[in-house]
Design a protein around this motif. Structure first.
Motif, PDB file in Angstrom:
ATOM      1  N   THR A 321       0.836  -1.207   0.000  1.00 31.56           N
ATOM      2  CA  THR A 321       0.000   0.000   0.000  1.00 31.56           C
ATOM      3  C   THR A 321       0.865   1.250   0.000  1.00 31.56           C
ATOM      4  OG1 THR A 321      -1.622  -1.217   1.330  1.00 31.56           O
ATOM      5  CG2 THR A 321      -1.897   1.169   1.195  1.00 31.56           C
ATOM      6  N   GLU A 322       0.406   2.281  -0.687  1.00 27.14           N
ATOM      7  CA  GLU A 322       0.983   3.614  -0.567  1.00 27.14           C
ATOM      8  C   GLU A 322      -0.115   4.561  -0.103  1.00 27.14           C
ATOM      9  OE1 GLU A 322       2.944   4.991  -4.041  1.00 27.14           O
ATOM     10  OE2 GLU A 322       4.470   3.411  -4.013  1.00 27.14           O
ATOM     11  N   THR A 323       0.272   5.668   0.510  1.00 35.70           N
ATOM     12  CA  THR A 323      -0.722   6.638   0.967  1.00 35.70           C
ATOM     13  C   THR A 323      -0.139   8.041   0.922  1.00 35.70           C
ATOM     14  OG1 THR A 323      -2.208   7.261   2.779  1.00 35.70           O
ATOM     15  CG2 THR A 323      -0.060   6.383   3.408  1.00 35.70           C
ATOM     16  N   PHE A 445      18.994  -2.317   4.066  1.00 37.92           N
ATOM     17  CA  PHE A 445      18.042  -1.551   3.274  1.00 37.92           C
ATOM     18  C   PHE A 445      18.707  -0.230   2.890  1.00 37.92           C
ATOM     19  CE2 PHE A 445      15.830  -4.455   5.980  1.00 37.92           C
ATOM     20  CZ  PHE A 445      14.806  -4.969   5.182  1.00 37.92           C
ATOM     21  N   SER A 446      19.009  -0.076   1.617  1.00 34.31           N
ATOM     22  CA  SER A 446      19.699   1.121   1.136  1.00 34.31           C
ATOM     23  C   SER A 446      18.695   2.202   0.776  1.00 34.31           C
ATOM     24  CB  SER A 446      20.549   0.780  -0.092  1.00 34.31           C
ATOM     25  OG  SER A 446      21.530  -0.175   0.246  1.00 34.31           O
ATOM     26  N   PRO A 447      19.036   3.467   0.996  1.00 33.98           N
ATOM     27  CA  PRO A 447      18.101   4.559   0.710  1.00 33.98           C
ATOM     28  C   PRO A 447      17.782   4.656  -0.782  1.00 33.98           C
ATOM     29  CG  PRO A 447      19.949   5.319   2.055  1.00 33.98           C
ATOM     30  CD  PRO A 447      20.296   3.952   1.596  1.00 33.98           C
ATOM     31  N   ILE A 448      16.517   4.922  -1.077  1.00 28.46           N
ATOM     32  CA  ILE A 448      16.078   5.210  -2.439  1.00 28.46           C
ATOM     33  C   ILE A 448      15.517   6.630  -2.420  1.00 28.46           C
ATOM     34  CG2 ILE A 448      14.582   4.520  -4.357  1.00 28.46           C
ATOM     35  CD1 ILE A 448      14.489   1.707  -3.064  1.00 28.46           C
ATOM     36  N   PRO A 449      16.333   7.616  -2.777  1.00 27.37           N
ATOM     37  CA  PRO A 449      15.868   9.004  -2.661  1.00 27.37           C
ATOM     38  C   PRO A 449      14.757   9.307  -3.667  1.00 27.37           C
ATOM     39  CG  PRO A 449      18.003   8.893  -3.757  1.00 27.37           C
ATOM     40  CD  PRO A 449      17.699   7.508  -3.294  1.00 27.37           C
ATOM     41  N   SER A 450      13.852  10.187  -3.261  1.00 27.21           N
ATOM     42  CA  SER A 450      12.783  10.618  -4.156  1.00 27.21           C
ATOM     43  C   SER A 450      12.232  11.951  -3.673  1.00 27.21           C
ATOM     44  CB  SER A 450      11.652   9.578  -4.211  1.00 27.21           C
ATOM     45  OG  SER A 450      10.929   9.553  -2.995  1.00 27.21           O
ATOM     46  N   GLN A 451      11.722  12.724  -4.613  1.00 25.76           N
ATOM     47  CA  GLN A 451      11.111  14.000  -4.259  1.00 25.76           C
ATOM     48  C   GLN A 451       9.853  13.772  -3.440  1.00 25.76           C
ATOM     49  OE1 GLN A 451      12.339  16.971  -4.568  1.00 25.76           O
ATOM     50  NE2 GLN A 451      10.544  17.959  -3.666  1.00 25.76           N
ATOM     51  N   LYS A 452       9.163  12.678  -3.741  1.00 23.21           N
ATOM     52  CA  LYS A 452       7.897  12.391  -3.061  1.00 23.21           C
ATOM     53  C   LYS A 452       8.105  12.215  -1.559  1.00 23.21           C
ATOM     54  CE  LYS A 452       3.874   9.314  -3.102  1.00 23.21           C
ATOM     55  NZ  LYS A 452       3.229   8.145  -3.749  1.00 23.21           N
ATOM     56  N   ILE A 453       9.179  11.529  -1.188  1.00 18.78           N
ATOM     57  CA  ILE A 453       9.377  11.289   0.248  1.00 18.78           C
ATOM     58  C   ILE A 453       9.773  12.573   0.967  1.00 18.78           C
ATOM     59  CG2 ILE A 453      11.838  10.654   0.378  1.00 18.78           C
ATOM     60  CD1 ILE A 453      10.694   8.162   2.040  1.00 18.78           C
ATOM     61  N   ASN A 454      10.473  13.470   0.257  1.00 14.93           N
ATOM     62  CA  ASN A 454      10.781  14.769   0.858  1.00 14.93           C
ATOM     63  C   ASN A 454       9.515  15.587   1.074  1.00 14.93           C
ATOM     64  OD1 ASN A 454      13.546  14.240   0.882  1.00 14.93           O
ATOM     65  ND2 ASN A 454      13.835  15.084  -1.180  1.00 14.93           N
TER      66      ASN A 454
END
Length: 470
Positions: A321-323, A445-454
Motif C-alpha cells: 500500500t501507498e498513501t 536496506f539502502s536509501p532510495i531518494p525521491s522527491q515524493k518522500i521529501n
C-alpha cells in the motif's frame, strides 16, 4: 560457568541461561497482563510480575543442573512506578506502566519548570515519568500520602521493587533512576529542586546504587544479583558494548533510538539523557529518543479499524500500500522529540471507513517519521552521520526499515541477533567475553531518494505543527 538473565518487558518476562561462551542453553517466556481501567490509565500487577520472575529464575537454576551459575542480572522496563511497603516488600498500588499518562494535569501545572527540570535531570517533564506519577497518586489517595510520610513505604520503579523482593536489598540503580525525573544527571544524586517540586523526601526513595552492584543473593540461592539495568541500555550494550558513539534502534512494544554519548552527560533538546552504565569506578551516558507507539500502535489500530489480531499482518499490508495520508498516534501520547500527553489520533487525508490499508501504512510511516526527527536532534552531538543504522526487535520489519532508510538517507541493517537485551547483560556479567556476532546483520536496506518522500516529510512536519501544541 553459567549466567542467568531475566528480561521483564511491557507484556512478558523472559529468562535465559547463558554459558560462558555466550551460548543460550535454555530460555523461557511468560506473558503478563496490562490493564487499562480508564483512558490514559495503563497498569500492571507487580506481584504477578514478581512471581513470574521467581518462577523463571528457578527454571533456569534447574536447567543449569550441576553447572555452577556465576551470577545473574535483570533488565527491566524503565518508567513503570509503584508504591510498596519497605518492610514486607508488598505493593500497595498497581504498577503504573510507562504507557500511563494519567498525571497529565501535573505536567500542565508545572510547565513553567520544564526547562529547568530538563537541564538538571536530562529528562523532559512528562506524565510518563516518576515525579508526576508520585504526586498524582498521593493527591488522589490521602491514605497513601499518610503512609509514605510515616516512613512505611517506598516509591520507585518496578526494577527497584523486584530487586528488593528477590534479594532483600533496597536500591534503585542509576540507569532507571533517570526516569524518575528526580535524579540530577550531573551530580549523580537526587535533585533537591526536583524533590521539592514534586513533594518527595529522599526517605521515600530506595538508595541510589550503580548498574553493576552487589545486590545480594537471588531468592534462596547462592547466586548473586550483580546487574540491574534499563532494558534499552542493555539492548545497546548487547549490540555494541560500551563503545563511544555507538547508535542503534529497537522496535518492540515501544521504540527507541539510542546513542552512547560517553563519560559526560549531554543534554539535547527533545531527547532524554540517561546513565547508560555505571559501576563503582566509571559512568557512561546515553542520549535517547523514545517512541511510545510501535507494535502497540498496531494493536491499537486493530481495535480502531476492527481488524482481528491474526489478520493484521501490518508489514504485509504496508508493503502492498501507498498513501498520501498522515497519521499521528495520540492514544499513548507522543514522546521524543515532542513530548505531548495523550490526545485523540490525528487523521489527515485518511478515512477510517474506507482507507484501512492506508491507515495501517500511515501508522507505520509515523514510526519512521519519529525516527527521522530523533536523528535530526542527535546530529549536533554526533561526529558524523552514521553509515549504518542497526535495527532490532520484533517490529523491525522490511517495509518500516526501507521507509526509514529512504526518509533519512542512512542505510538500515536488520540485526540477526535475537534477544540483544539479554546479551547485553551477559556482556556486563562476563566482561572478558569478546565476540563480533552482535554486529551481524542479515539484510541491509539502502536509501532510495525521491522527491515524493521529501514532500511527505514536510507534510508530516506541518501536520505536527498544526495539530500538536508545541
Amino acid at each position: 560457568m553459567n549466567y542467568i538473565i531475566i528480561d521483564s518487558g511491557t507484556s512478558s518476562t523472559k529468562a535465559f541461561l547463558f554459558n560462558s561462551d555466550g551460548v543460550v542453553l535454555h530460555s523461557q517466556k511468560i506473558k503478563h497482563a496490562l490493564f487499562r481501567p480508564k483512558q490514559y490509565h495503563v497498569e500492571s500487577d507487580a506481584l504477578v510480575i514478581l512471581e513470574t520472575c521467581k518462577s523463571l529464575f528457578e527454571k533456569m537454576v534447574i536447567a543449569s543442573g550441576d553447572m555452577e551459575v556465576h551470577s545473574s542480572g535483570l533488565a527491566i522496563q524503565r518508567s513503570t512506578f509503584l508504591f510498596w511497603e519497605k518492610e514486607s516488600c508488598t505493593p500497595v498500588t498497581p504498577a503504573l506502566s510507562w504507557q500511563d499518562s494519567r498525571a497529565y494535569a501535573i505536567v500542565e501545572e508545572f510547565s513553567t519548570h520544564s526547562d529547568k527540570l530538563w537541564q538538571i535531570t536530562g529528562t523532559p517533564l512528562s506524565a510518563h515519568f516518576g515525579g508526576p506519577k508520585f504526586l498524582h497518586m498521593i493527591r488522589e489517595n490521602p491514605q497513601l500520602k499518610k503512609r509514605i510520610k510515616n516512613g512505611e513505604l517506598y516509591f520507585g520503579p518496578l526494577s527497584a521493587f523486584l530487586s528488593q523482593a528477590m534479594t532483600g536489598t533496597a536500591g534503585v540503580e542509576e540507569s532507571i533512576a533517570c526516569r524518575s525525573l528526580l535524579y540530577d544527571i550531573h551530580r549523580g544524586d537526587w535533585s533537591d529542586f526536583a524533590l521539592n517540586l514534586f513533594g518527595v523526601s529522599p526517605q521515600y526513595l530506595p538508595p541510589l546504587v550503580p548498574v553493576k552492584y552487589d545486590f545480594g543473593y537471588m531468592l534462596d540461592s547462592k547466586i548473586p544479583l550483580a546487574v540491574v539495568i534499563g532494558d534499552q541500555q542493555a539492548a545497546l550494550i548487547g549490540q555494541a558494548g560500551l563503545k563511544l558513539g555507538s547508535i542503534a534502534t529497537n522496535f518492540g512494544t515501544s521504540g527507541s533510538v539510542q546513542f552512547n554519548a560517553g563519560q559526560n552527560p549531554t543534554i539535547v533538546n527533545g531527547l532524554i539523557s540517561s546513565v547508560f552504565y555505571s559501576d563503582e569506578n566509571i559512568k557512561y551516558f546515553m542520549v535517547e529518543g523514545t517512541i511510545n507507539a510501535c507494535n502497540s500502535l498496531f494493536y491499537h489500530l486493530e481495535e480502531e479499524l476492527g481488524i482481528p489480531h491474526d489478520k493484521m499482518e501490518w508489514d504485509y499490508r504496508a508493503s502492498k500500500t501507498e498513501t498520501d495520508g498522515i497519521f499521528i498516534p495520540g492514544f499513548n501520547g507522543l514522546a521524543a522529540p515532542y513530548w505531548r500527553p495523550g490526545f485523540n489520533d490525528v487523521y489527515i487525508d485518511l478515512d477510517k471507513r474506507s482507507d484501512k490499508e492506508e491507515i495501517v501504512r500511515a501508522g507505520m510511516e509515523s514510526i519512521g517519521f519519529l525516527v527521522s526527527d530523533i536523528l535530526e536532534c542527535l546530529e549536533p552531538i554526533m561526529s558524523s552521520k552514521p553509515s549504518l543504522l542497526t535495527a532490532a526487535g520484533g517490529g523491525s520489519r522490511s517495509p518500516l526499515l526501507q521507509f526509514i532508510a529512504d526518509l533519512t538517507g542512512i542505510s538500515v541493517g536488520h540485526s540477526t541477533m535475537k534477544d540483544r537485551t539479554a546479551y547485553g547483560i551477559f556482556r556486563l556479567l562476563n566482561p572478558t567475553y569478546q565476540s563480533d556476532s552482535s554486529k551481524s546483520v542479515d539484510q541491509i536496506f539502502s536509501p532510495i531518494p525521491s522527491q515524493k518522500i521529501n514532500e511527505k516529510k514536510l507534510k508530516w512536519r506541518n501536520a505536527i505543527q498544526d495539530n500538536i501544541k508545541l
